[in-house]
Scaffold this motif. Structure first.
Motif, PDB file in Angstrom:
ATOM      1  N   GLY A 105       0.812  -1.207   0.000  1.00  0.00           N
ATOM      2  CA  GLY A 105       0.000   0.000   0.000  1.00  0.00           C
ATOM      3  C   GLY A 105       0.844   1.255   0.000  1.00  0.00           C
ATOM      4  O   GLY A 105       0.521   2.245  -0.653  1.00  0.00           O
ATOM      5  N   MET A 106       1.965   1.224   0.717  1.00  0.00           N
ATOM      6  CA  MET A 106       2.864   2.375   0.731  1.00  0.00           C
ATOM      7  C   MET A 106       3.569   2.540  -0.602  1.00  0.00           C
ATOM      8  O   MET A 106       3.829   3.649  -1.050  1.00  0.00           O
ATOM      9  N   PHE A 107       3.891   1.430  -1.261  1.00  0.00           N
ATOM     10  CA  PHE A 107       4.550   1.488  -2.561  1.00  0.00           C
ATOM     11  C   PHE A 107       3.683   2.238  -3.566  1.00  0.00           C
ATOM     12  O   PHE A 107       4.166   3.032  -4.352  1.00  0.00           O
ATOM     13  N   LEU A 108       2.388   2.010  -3.512  1.00  0.00           N
ATOM     14  CA  LEU A 108       1.479   2.675  -4.432  1.00  0.00           C
ATOM     15  C   LEU A 108       1.391   4.176  -4.175  1.00  0.00           C
ATOM     16  O   LEU A 108       0.913   4.920  -5.015  1.00  0.00           O
ATOM     17  N   ALA A 109       1.892   4.620  -3.028  1.00  0.00           N
ATOM     18  CA  ALA A 109       1.873   6.051  -2.697  1.00  0.00           C
ATOM     19  C   ALA A 109       3.085   6.769  -3.279  1.00  0.00           C
ATOM     20  O   ALA A 109       3.361   7.904  -2.932  1.00  0.00           O
ATOM     21  N   HIS A 110       3.802   6.109  -4.164  1.00  0.00           N
ATOM     22  CA  HIS A 110       4.942   6.714  -4.849  1.00  0.00           C
ATOM     23  C   HIS A 110       6.022   7.187  -3.883  1.00  0.00           C
ATOM     24  O   HIS A 110       6.566   8.271  -4.021  1.00  0.00           O
ATOM     25  N   GLY A 111       6.313   6.358  -2.886  1.00  0.00           N
ATOM     26  CA  GLY A 111       7.452   6.631  -2.021  1.00  0.00           C
ATOM     27  C   GLY A 111       7.266   7.724  -0.998  1.00  0.00           C
ATOM     28  O   GLY A 111       8.235   8.299  -0.532  1.00  0.00           O
ATOM     29  N   GLU A 112       6.056   8.040  -0.623  1.00  0.00           N
ATOM     30  CA  GLU A 112       5.813   9.108   0.350  1.00  0.00           C
ATOM     31  C   GLU A 112       6.612   8.923   1.620  1.00  0.00           C
ATOM     32  O   GLU A 112       7.051   9.884   2.234  1.00  0.00           O
ATOM     33  N   VAL A 113       6.859   7.710   2.024  1.00  0.00           N
ATOM     34  CA  VAL A 113       7.498   7.445   3.298  1.00  0.00           C
ATOM     35  C   VAL A 113       8.992   7.164   3.165  1.00  0.00           C
ATOM     36  O   VAL A 113       9.784   7.578   3.993  1.00  0.00           O
ATOM     37  N   PHE A 114       9.404   6.480   2.117  1.00  0.00           N
ATOM     38  CA  PHE A 114      10.743   5.916   2.065  1.00  0.00           C
ATOM     39  C   PHE A 114      11.793   6.745   1.341  1.00  0.00           C
ATOM     40  O   PHE A 114      12.933   6.329   1.245  1.00  0.00           O
ATOM     41  N   HIS A 115      11.434   7.863   0.798  1.00  0.00           N
ATOM     42  CA  HIS A 115      12.399   8.645   0.036  1.00  0.00           C
ATOM     43  C   HIS A 115      12.609  10.021   0.619  1.00  0.00           C
ATOM     44  O   HIS A 115      11.699  10.625   1.159  1.00  0.00           O
ATOM     45  N   GLN A 116      13.841  10.494   0.460  1.00  0.00           N
ATOM     46  CA  GLN A 116      14.143  11.867   0.804  1.00  0.00           C
ATOM     47  C   GLN A 116      13.772  12.718  -0.404  1.00  0.00           C
ATOM     48  O   GLN A 116      13.845  12.256  -1.535  1.00  0.00           O
ATOM     49  N   PRO A 117      13.370  13.976  -0.189  1.00  0.00           N
ATOM     50  CA  PRO A 117      13.014  14.815  -1.329  1.00  0.00           C
ATOM     51  C   PRO A 117      14.251  15.278  -2.093  1.00  0.00           C
ATOM     52  O   PRO A 117      15.351  15.292  -1.563  1.00  0.00           O
ATOM     53  N   GLY A 118      14.049  15.635  -3.345  1.00  0.00           N
ATOM     54  CA  GLY A 118      15.117  16.214  -4.142  1.00  0.00           C
ATOM     55  C   GLY A 118      15.539  15.328  -5.282  1.00  0.00           C
ATOM     56  O   GLY A 118      15.382  14.104  -5.226  1.00  0.00           O
ATOM     57  N   PRO A 119      16.100  15.931  -6.338  1.00  0.00           N
ATOM     58  CA  PRO A 119      16.453  15.170  -7.541  1.00  0.00           C
ATOM     59  C   PRO A 119      17.590  14.175  -7.338  1.00  0.00           C
ATOM     60  O   PRO A 119      17.691  13.199  -8.063  1.00  0.00           O
ATOM     61  N   ASP A 120      18.467  14.400  -6.361  1.00  0.00           N
ATOM     62  CA  ASP A 120      19.581  13.488  -6.128  1.00  0.00           C
ATOM     63  C   ASP A 120      19.340  12.550  -4.948  1.00  0.00           C
ATOM     64  O   ASP A 120      20.263  11.903  -4.457  1.00  0.00           O
ATOM     65  N   ALA A 121      18.101  12.502  -4.471  1.00  0.00           N
ATOM     66  CA  ALA A 121      17.801  11.732  -3.263  1.00  0.00           C
ATOM     67  C   ALA A 121      17.889  10.240  -3.522  1.00  0.00           C
ATOM     68  O   ALA A 121      17.548   9.754  -4.593  1.00  0.00           O
ATOM     69  N   LEU A 122      18.347   9.550  -2.500  1.00  0.00           N
ATOM     70  CA  LEU A 122      18.400   8.093  -2.523  1.00  0.00           C
ATOM     71  C   LEU A 122      17.421   7.580  -1.486  1.00  0.00           C
ATOM     72  O   LEU A 122      16.593   8.324  -0.972  1.00  0.00           O
ATOM     73  N   VAL A 123      17.520   6.310  -1.155  1.00  0.00           N
ATOM     74  CA  VAL A 123      16.675   5.727  -0.120  1.00  0.00           C
ATOM     75  C   VAL A 123      17.055   6.344   1.222  1.00  0.00           C
ATOM     76  O   VAL A 123      18.207   6.683   1.461  1.00  0.00           O
ATOM     77  N   VAL A 124      16.101   6.492   2.122  1.00  0.00           N
ATOM     78  CA  VAL A 124      16.377   7.004   3.459  1.00  0.00           C
ATOM     79  C   VAL A 124      17.493   6.168   4.091  1.00  0.00           C
ATOM     80  O   VAL A 124      17.490   4.938   4.006  1.00  0.00           O
ATOM     81  N   ASP A 125      18.451   6.832   4.724  1.00  0.00           N
ATOM     82  CA  ASP A 125      19.662   6.183   5.227  1.00  0.00           C
ATOM     83  C   ASP A 125      19.420   4.938   6.069  1.00  0.00           C
ATOM     84  O   ASP A 125      20.157   3.971   5.958  1.00  0.00           O
ATOM     85  N   VAL A 126      18.407   4.947   6.923  1.00  0.00           N
ATOM     86  CA  VAL A 126      18.186   3.806   7.805  1.00  0.00           C
ATOM     87  C   VAL A 126      17.979   2.510   7.007  1.00  0.00           C
ATOM     88  O   VAL A 126      18.345   1.434   7.464  1.00  0.00           O
ATOM     89  N   PHE A 127      17.486   2.612   5.794  1.00  0.00           N
ATOM     90  CA  PHE A 127      17.257   1.425   4.977  1.00  0.00           C
ATOM     91  C   PHE A 127      18.466   1.078   4.115  1.00  0.00           C
ATOM     92  O   PHE A 127      18.756  -0.092   3.898  1.00  0.00           O
ATOM     93  N   ALA A 128      19.181   2.057   3.617  1.00  0.00           N
ATOM     94  CA  ALA A 128      20.305   1.804   2.720  1.00  0.00           C
ATOM     95  C   ALA A 128      21.617   1.518   3.458  1.00  0.00           C
ATOM     96  O   ALA A 128      22.475   0.805   2.944  1.00  0.00           O
ATOM     97  N   GLU A 129      21.785   2.055   4.655  1.00  0.00           N
ATOM     98  CA  GLU A 129      23.069   1.973   5.362  1.00  0.00           C
ATOM     99  C   GLU A 129      23.613   0.564   5.542  1.00  0.00           C
ATOM    100  O   GLU A 129      24.805   0.331   5.316  1.00  0.00           O
ATOM    101  N   PRO A 130      22.805  -0.425   5.932  1.00  0.00           N
ATOM    102  CA  PRO A 130      23.382  -1.770   6.075  1.00  0.00           C
ATOM    103  C   PRO A 130      23.981  -2.291   4.767  1.00  0.00           C
ATOM    104  O   PRO A 130      25.032  -2.943   4.776  1.00  0.00           O
ATOM    105  N   PHE A 131      23.346  -1.965   3.644  1.00  0.00           N
ATOM    106  CA  PHE A 131      23.864  -2.424   2.355  1.00  0.00           C
ATOM    107  C   PHE A 131      25.118  -1.649   1.959  1.00  0.00           C
ATOM    108  O   PHE A 131      26.051  -2.222   1.388  1.00  0.00           O
ATOM    109  N   GLU A 132      25.170  -0.359   2.274  1.00  0.00           N
ATOM    110  CA  GLU A 132      26.392   0.415   2.025  1.00  0.00           C
ATOM    111  C   GLU A 132      27.562  -0.221   2.763  1.00  0.00           C
ATOM    112  O   GLU A 132      28.652  -0.375   2.206  1.00  0.00           O
ATOM    113  N   ARG A 133      27.347  -0.556   4.020  1.00  0.00           N
ATOM    114  CA  ARG A 133      28.410  -1.152   4.844  1.00  0.00           C
ATOM    115  C   ARG A 133      28.891  -2.466   4.243  1.00  0.00           C
ATOM    116  O   ARG A 133      30.094  -2.712   4.130  1.00  0.00           O
TER     117      ARG A 133
END
Length: 192
Positions: A105-133
């Protein structure tokens, strides 16, 4: 003197919010629909001082907690970064399954919760950080390609999480088939 009312969000209200998001998607989430799912009058929910944004924030925090707990074993396990990355991707699928219809249901909201605003934005850090590490560790130990950790972590999270959620919720694939198929493609590709 006007006293601001403290909002009350209990597990029953979170469950009702999850049911409302599952049924109408995040864009269709209203306090009236949450009240209906909770079996209470609209007036009751409004008297509690709860806002739509607080409910979304509470659901996001609950899903993030599940995700963080799922990532810990992969981050602290022995083995190569490639082996730990596979564990983390499996944990991502399992955590997504725990909140499957809410996340769909959140996916259908076009990322309202999981994305930072802006053209260069990536996934919110709390979700991406483990994979970066894990990607940095893998570049260091030679078990993973040396790629941009931030960009690749964002791509990995989105590819696996949303692909898995879509196959489970929309196509009704079973857990194992969805996870194994996506992880095999992500980890091994299709080029021989």
């Amino acid at each position: 003197m006007v006293q601001r009312q403290q909002s009350v969000i209990d597990q029953a209200l979170l469950d009702a919010t999850t049911a409302a998001v599952t049924r109408w998607g995040l864009n269709g989430l209203t306090l009236d629909r949450v009240a209906e799912e909770a079996g209470m009058s609209r007036a009751t929910i409004y008297r509690r001082g709860v806002t739509r944004e607080q409910l979304i924030e509470a659901l996001t925090a609950e899903a993030a907690g599940t995700y963080n707990r799922a990532m810990l074993p992969a981050l602290s396990a022995p083995g190569t970064a490639r082996e730990r990355l596979e564990l983390a991707l499996q944990a991502l699928c399992a955590a997504a399954d725990d909140h499957l219809y809410l996340l769909a249901g959140m996916f259908l909201a076009h990322g309202e919760v999981f994305h930072q605003p802006g053209p260069d934005a990536l996934v919110v850090d709390v979700f991406a950080e483990p994979f970066e590490r894990l990607l940095r560790d893998g570049a260091a130990d030679g078990t993973l390609r040396d790629l941009s950790p931030a960009i690749t972590a964002s791509a990995l999270f989105n590819l696996v999480a949303w692909g898995y959620i879509h196959l489970r919720a929309a196509h009704e694939w079973n857990r194992d088939t969805a996870a194994q198929t996506i992880l095999d493609l992500v980890l091994h590709g299709v080029v021989s």
